[in-house]
Write a protein that holds these residues in place. Structure first.
Motif, short mmCIF file in Angstrom:
data_model
loop_
_atom_site.label_atom_id
_atom_site.label_comp_id
_atom_site.label_asym_id
_atom_site.label_seq_id
_atom_site.Cartn_x
_atom_site.Cartn_y
_atom_site.Cartn_z
N LYS A 1 -9.83 3.54 5.29
CA LYS A 1 -10.89 4.79 4.47
C LYS A 1 -10.53 5.62 3.90
CE LYS A 1 -13.50 3.20 8.48
NZ LYS A 1 -13.92 3.46 9.96
N TYR A 2 -8.93 6.09 3.37
CA TYR A 2 -8.51 7.36 2.81
C TYR A 2 -7.19 6.89 2.71
CZ TYR A 2 -6.74 8.95 7.28
OH TYR A 2 -6.71 9.27 8.38
N GLY A 3 -6.49 7.47 1.59
CA GLY A 3 -4.83 7.53 1.27
C GLY A 3 -4.37 7.98 1.75
N ILE A 4 -2.76 8.24 1.92
CA ILE A 4 -2.02 8.96 2.76
C ILE A 4 -0.62 9.55 1.32
CG2 ILE A 4 -0.42 8.00 4.43
CD1 ILE A 4 -0.70 10.23 5.24
N VAL A 5 -0.63 9.91 0.93
CA VAL A 5 0.29 9.50 -0.89
C VAL A 5 1.78 10.76 -0.03
CG1 VAL A 5 0.61 9.83 -3.54
CG2 VAL A 5 -1.70 9.05 -2.56
N PHE A 6 2.86 10.06 -0.79
CA PHE A 6 3.68 11.15 -0.76
C PHE A 6 4.17 12.14 -2.34
CE2 PHE A 6 8.92 11.19 -1.34
CZ PHE A 6 9.30 12.55 -0.85
N ASP A 7 3.98 13.06 -2.10
CA ASP A 7 3.80 13.72 -3.03
C ASP A 7 5.66 14.93 -3.23
OD1 ASP A 7 4.08 15.34 -6.12
OD2 ASP A 7 1.73 15.95 -5.38
#
Length: 301
Positions: free
Chosen positions: A141-147
């Motif tokens: 339902k949503y994304g988790i992005v390493f930045d």
């Protein structure tokens, strides 16, 4: 806390948002790798934090103007610039995305950033587990992005940091992180701490633009009193008779919301406004807590 933030946004019908995540200890390791002066790491982070506003050229100019050595500045830009497209155009992220970015970063395993910090390898391992866990919890339902360029400007952060961005909007709608050392300064002992905040006004503005309507929360009562006549302690005491102690105690004959409402000069107009706001009933307090007359709200012809 990441899940709590995401669940709150999902409940408000936000979809496909991104949780951007990094770790301040990893930033310290990168600054050490680039040969910045350890005592001036915060200055480096402040410049990186402006990346989304001033771009790489602006960050480079600001670091040089601030007196940082040119080789260190150039090394930092060369490190981060190739990652821009990889981070910026990824919606879902996840652990594979995290690993792909690490292959483009230098070997940070031996970097610590600060003497009191664990090795970068341990930080990266913890971050990978966190990203993997949240990816599973998200259920797509949503994304988790390493930045690795995410900083968050608050200097008290000591570990993982995160921000939540919504497609179509440049500013984040939520953010937070760990700040284990801050409370210790005031109480003299170690207190682990982690928190997040949601941008209330920003959320409201987005919801208004979308024409969002809140769901029904049950029967809602406006308890109307005269602020120029009634004592607040008496008003609150009378109001308590109508409000259940907890939502678990609400029955079909009780109210899920009882709102203390100061009476306005134009009562008819006020009652119409309360109806528009979703209230179902009202009670005009007349100074007698034992004689509370409740009436249904309805628009008069």
């Amino acid at each position: 806390l990441l899940q709590a933030t995401a669940q709150a946004l999902l409940a408000l019908d936000f979809k496909n948002f991104r949780v951007r995540i990094n770790d301040r200890r990893l930033l310290s390791a990168i600054a050490q790798y680039c040969d910045f002066d350890r005592s001036r790491f915060d200055s480096v982070f402040i410049a990186i934090d402006k990346l989304d506003k001033i771009g790489f050229d602006g960050v480079e100019a600001e670091l040089l103007k601030d007196g940082h050595p040119e080789p260190a500045v150039r090394r930092l830009i060369d490190l981060f610039q190739p990652l821009e497209a990889l981070v910026g155009h990824t919606a879902d992220g996840g652990v594979e995305h995290f690993r792909s970015i690490l292959t483009r970063l230098p070997d940070l395993q031996s970097q610590a950033g600060e003497p009191s910090q664990p090795p970068a390898s341990e930080v990266l391992s913890d971050l990978e587990q966190l990203i993997e866990s949240i990816s599973i919890a998200s259920r797509g339902k949503y994304g988790i992005v390493f930045d690795p360029t995410l900083v968050r400007g608050m200097g008290y952060y000591t570990g993982p940091i995160f921000e939540v961005s919504v497609p179509g909007y440049s500013s984040s709608v939520a953010g937070g992180g760990r700040y284990d050392k801050m409370i210790e300064k005031f109480v003299g002992r170690e207190v682990p701490a982690c928190g997040f905040s949601i941008g209330f006004e920003r959320i409201i503005n987005i919801l208004q633009e979308r024409g969002f309507q809140p769901g029904q929360t049950g029967r809602r009562l406006a308890f109307i009193y005269d602020p120029g006549r009634d004592q607040m302690k008496d008003v609150v005491s009378a109001c308590q008779k109508l409000h259940p102690a907890s939502t678990d105690e609400i029955t079909s004959n009780q109210y899920s919301v009882v709102s203390l409402t100061p009476r306005k000069k134009d009562l008819k107009k006020q009652l119409d406004q309360l109806l528009d706001q979703g209230f179902t009933s009202f009670c005009i307090y007349k100074g007698d807590p034992e004689n509370l007359e409740i009436k249904d709200l309805k628009r008069e012809a």
